[in-house]
Write a protein that holds these residues in place. Structure first.
Motif, PDB file in Angstrom:
ATOM      1  N   UNK A  25      26.964 -38.354  30.110  1.00 27.59           N
ATOM      2  CA  UNK A  25      27.528 -38.348  28.763  1.00 27.59           C
ATOM      3  C   UNK A  25      26.447 -38.386  27.698  1.00 27.59           C
ATOM      4  N   UNK A  26      25.405 -39.159  27.923  1.00 27.87           N
ATOM      5  CA  UNK A  26      24.311 -39.224  26.969  1.00 27.87           C
ATOM      6  C   UNK A  26      23.522 -37.922  26.927  1.00 27.87           C
ATOM      7  N   UNK A  27      23.490 -37.223  28.063  1.00 30.58           N
ATOM      8  CA  UNK A  27      22.847 -35.910  28.061  1.00 30.58           C
ATOM      9  C   UNK A  27      23.611 -34.935  27.178  1.00 30.58           C
ATOM     10  N   UNK A  28      24.934 -34.948  27.281  1.00 25.14           N
ATOM     11  CA  UNK A  28      25.732 -34.093  26.410  1.00 25.14           C
ATOM     12  C   UNK A  28      25.438 -34.401  24.943  1.00 25.14           C
ATOM     13  N   UNK A  69      30.685 -30.569  33.433  1.00 28.83           N
ATOM     14  CA  UNK A  69      29.714 -30.533  34.535  1.00 28.83           C
ATOM     15  C   UNK A  69      28.918 -29.235  34.496  1.00 28.83           C
ATOM     16  N   UNK A  70      29.626 -28.136  34.320  1.00 24.68           N
ATOM     17  CA  UNK A  70      28.951 -26.835  34.285  1.00 24.68           C
ATOM     18  C   UNK A  70      28.042 -26.726  33.062  1.00 24.68           C
ATOM     19  N   UNK A  71      28.488 -27.279  31.945  1.00 25.73           N
ATOM     20  CA  UNK A  71      27.668 -27.223  30.738  1.00 25.73           C
ATOM     21  C   UNK A  71      26.359 -27.972  30.933  1.00 25.73           C
ATOM     22  N   UNK A  72      26.439 -29.171  31.494  1.00 23.68           N
ATOM     23  CA  UNK A  72      25.221 -29.948  31.734  1.00 23.68           C
ATOM     24  C   UNK A  72      24.294 -29.196  32.685  1.00 23.68           C
ATOM     25  N   UNK A  73      24.868 -28.592  33.700  1.00 22.97           N
ATOM     26  CA  UNK A  73      24.044 -27.866  34.675  1.00 22.97           C
ATOM     27  C   UNK A  73      23.319 -26.698  34.004  1.00 22.97           C
ATOM     28  N   UNK A  74      24.047 -25.880  33.233  1.00 23.17           N
ATOM     29  CA  UNK A  74      23.424 -24.726  32.586  1.00 23.17           C
ATOM     30  C   UNK A  74      22.441 -25.178  31.506  1.00 23.17           C
ATOM     31  N   UNK A  75      22.817 -26.186  30.718  1.00 21.12           N
ATOM     32  CA  UNK A  75      21.896 -26.726  29.718  1.00 21.12           C
ATOM     33  C   UNK A  75      20.610 -27.241  30.362  1.00 21.12           C
ATOM     34  N   UNK A  76      20.734 -27.773  31.569  1.00 17.56           N
ATOM     35  CA  UNK A  76      19.569 -28.289  32.288  1.00 17.56           C
ATOM     36  C   UNK A  76      18.708 -27.168  32.840  1.00 17.56           C
ATOM     37  N   UNK A  77      19.352 -26.195  33.483  1.00 19.33           N
ATOM     38  CA  UNK A  77      18.614 -25.162  34.205  1.00 19.33           C
ATOM     39  C   UNK A  77      18.056 -24.061  33.318  1.00 19.33           C
ATOM     40  N   UNK A  78      18.748 -23.724  32.250  1.00 25.08           N
ATOM     41  CA  UNK A  78      18.328 -22.589  31.423  1.00 25.08           C
ATOM     42  C   UNK A  78      16.913 -22.750  30.872  1.00 25.08           C
ATOM     43  N   UNK A  79      16.558 -23.896  30.254  1.00 27.31           N
ATOM     44  CA  UNK A  79      15.171 -24.020  29.775  1.00 27.31           C
ATOM     45  C   UNK A  79      14.147 -23.942  30.904  1.00 27.31           C
ATOM     46  N   UNK A  80      14.473 -24.489  32.067  1.00 24.12           N
ATOM     47  CA  UNK A  80      13.532 -24.487  33.183  1.00 24.12           C
ATOM     48  C   UNK A  80      13.261 -23.068  33.673  1.00 24.12           C
ATOM     49  N   UNK A  81      14.322 -22.273  33.814  1.00 24.36           N
ATOM     50  CA  UNK A  81      14.161 -20.888  34.254  1.00 24.36           C
ATOM     51  C   UNK A  81      13.339 -20.105  33.243  1.00 24.36           C
ATOM     52  N   UNK A  82      13.630 -20.287  31.964  1.00 24.37           N
ATOM     53  CA  UNK A  82      12.889 -19.575  30.927  1.00 24.37           C
ATOM     54  C   UNK A  82      11.424 -20.020  30.875  1.00 24.37           C
ATOM     55  N   UNK A  83      11.172 -21.302  31.088  1.00 24.79           N
ATOM     56  CA  UNK A  83       9.796 -21.803  31.085  1.00 24.79           C
ATOM     57  C   UNK A  83       8.977 -21.211  32.218  1.00 24.79           C
ATOM     58  N   UNK A  84       9.549 -21.144  33.420  1.00 27.61           N
ATOM     59  CA  UNK A  84       8.814 -20.579  34.551  1.00 27.61           C
ATOM     60  C   UNK A  84       8.618 -19.078  34.355  1.00 27.61           C
ATOM     61  N   UNK A  85       9.634 -18.388  33.852  1.00 21.81           N
ATOM     62  CA  UNK A  85       9.464 -16.967  33.542  1.00 21.81           C
ATOM     63  C   UNK A  85       8.377 -16.759  32.494  1.00 21.81           C
ATOM     64  N   UNK A  86       8.297 -17.657  31.532  1.00 20.55           N
ATOM     65  CA  UNK A  86       7.258 -17.565  30.512  1.00 20.55           C
ATOM     66  C   UNK A  86       5.867 -17.701  31.135  1.00 20.55           C
ATOM     67  N   UNK A  87       5.720 -18.627  32.070  1.00 18.53           N
ATOM     68  CA  UNK A  87       4.444 -18.781  32.768  1.00 18.53           C
ATOM     69  C   UNK A  87       4.076 -17.502  33.508  1.00 18.53           C
ATOM     70  N   UNK A  88       5.056 -16.914  34.182  1.00 24.39           N
ATOM     71  CA  UNK A  88       4.817 -15.675  34.929  1.00 24.39           C
ATOM     72  C   UNK A  88       4.457 -14.541  33.975  1.00 24.39           C
ATOM     73  N   UNK A  89       5.178 -14.435  32.870  1.00 27.50           N
ATOM     74  CA  UNK A  89       4.906 -13.371  31.901  1.00 27.50           C
ATOM     75  C   UNK A  89       3.503 -13.476  31.324  1.00 27.50           C
ATOM     76  N   UNK A  90       3.027 -14.704  31.143  1.00 24.64           N
ATOM     77  CA  UNK A  90       1.673 -14.894  30.609  1.00 24.64           C
ATOM     78  C   UNK A  90       0.637 -14.301  31.575  1.00 24.64           C
ATOM     79  N   UNK A  91       0.794 -14.595  32.854  1.00 24.64           N
ATOM     80  CA  UNK A  91      -0.117 -14.032  33.852  1.00 24.64           C
ATOM     81  C   UNK A  91       0.061 -12.520  33.960  1.00 24.64           C
ATOM     82  N   UNK A  92       1.300 -12.064  33.894  1.00 31.53           N
ATOM     83  CA  UNK A  92       1.581 -10.630  34.023  1.00 31.53           C
ATOM     84  C   UNK A  92       0.941  -9.841  32.875  1.00 31.53           C
TER      85      UNK A  92
END
Length: 358
Positions: A25-28, A69-92
């Protein structure tokens, strides 16, 4: 489900602000405070804040609302996926500049030749899912063998990357510093750094994973973050380990006699996402995934999640049934809306500790 293991991935440090441990709840409430509204991210009205959750809250599965539940999951995962893609794009981007310079292509010409990534209107940030940079074939090969690090050059896996040199001159040989960087990158992506390195082949590995694909596979494998493996080991993608060390994995309750595999544990969710993408970008089982992605790049097309999913029948022992389930999950939850999501330009990361399952 069978998942080939992947090697460890070097991490990039960012400035951080640490939040206290929070429950669901506090995460929301935190997401609301940071204006992290998924509807506005879907339409491109807002970028994604750099909120990094160390894990998923222990009470996630106890929430009455499935939508929450789904909102918390997507809110949690979306920044992480974008951050790792950003790291890859920097090397690319650095690797493409080196490859193009060796082919005699000026940097500004290479930029003009690459199709511009689609960016949602009214959003400011870095695009991590829809970059359409071409990957021409042609087999640019360099000698970039690993050698002792020069003073001031961080070894592979350290937090300080080998710094980029000045913009390379078209047609010029690669500098020694860039050779070291390419060799380490090749080793990280499963290529032999002691041999001549085909930069085009390496570029086929150093590339992003569509956001909707990563979100859907994580949701499918972890029950939207509520599984025992997700709660106790930050294991979201079903990757297995055969390590004998207890700390390396979690034993499935229904493991067959003679099977020594366990679900791999991770220190945090960001490490889990890094290893997932490393797995897709290096393991032989996903060679067709990389080939199809490279083909889309050559054609100047965006990365099509549904097309790329056709190549992941080896990701699960369920084969085509698994692919069908992930496709259905993407459609039902409109996850392709997030393929053009962008990170906020502010480099500060907000690291959130959560109340974990004991």
């Amino acid at each position: 489900m069978t998942r080939p293991a992947a090697p460890a991935v070097a991490q990039v440090q960012q400035p951080v602000t640490v939040q206290p441990k929070l429950d669901a709840q506090n995460l929301l409430a935190l997401f609301k405070e940071k204006n992290f509204t998924l509807d506005e991210v879907r339409t491109g009205e807002r970028p994604v804040p750099r909120i990094v959750l160390a894990g998923l809250p222990r009470d996630l599965g106890k929430m009455d609302s499935v939508d929450d539940r789904k909102q918390i999951f997507v809110n949690t995962m979306l920044p992480l996926v974008l951050l790792v893609n950003e790291e890859i794009e920097r090397d690319r981007a650095r690797l493409m500049a080196l490859r193009d310079s060796m082919k005699g292509v000026p940097a500004d010409a290479a930029t003009r030749a690459a199709p511009a990534p689609a960016t949602p209107s009214n959003a400011t940030g870095s695009n991590s899912a829809g970059s359409n940079s071409n990957t021409p074939t042609g087999g640019t090969v360099v000698t970039a063998a690993l050698r002792p690090a020069a003073p001031g050059v961080a070894p592979h896996g350290a937090t300080d990357p080998v710094p980029a040199t000045a913009a390379p001159t078209p047609g010029a040989a690669m500098s020694p510093l860039d050779q070291v960087w390419v060799a380490r990158l090749a080793a990280r992506y499963g290529m032999d750094p002691t041999r001549k390195i085909d930069l085009d082949a390496l570029l086929r590995r150093v590339d992003v994973v569509p956001v909707s694909m990563a979100l859907a596979q994580a949701a499918e494998e972890s029950g939207w973050g509520t599984s025992r493996f997700a709660q106790h080991g930050n294991a979201l993608f079903g990757q297995l380990t055969w390590s004998e060390e207890e700390k390396e994995g979690i034993t499935p309750r229904n493991r067959h006699p003679g099977d020594t595999s366990r679900f791999r544990k991770f220190e945090d969710l960001l490490e889990c996402v890094r290893v997932y993408m490393q797995n897709l970008n290096t393991h032989d089982a996903y060679a067709q995934f990389r080939a199809t992605r490279a083909s889309l790049r050559r054609q100047g097309k965006p990365l099509d999640t549904m097309l790329l999913l056709n190549t992941l029948d080896k990701y699960s022992e369920l084969g085509p049934v698994y692919v069908k389930a992930v496709r259905s999950l993407i459609r039902t939850n409109n996850l392709r809306d997030f393929d053009q999501a962008v990170l906020h330009d502010e480099p500060q990361q907000i690291v959130v500790q959560v109340k974990r399952a004991s």
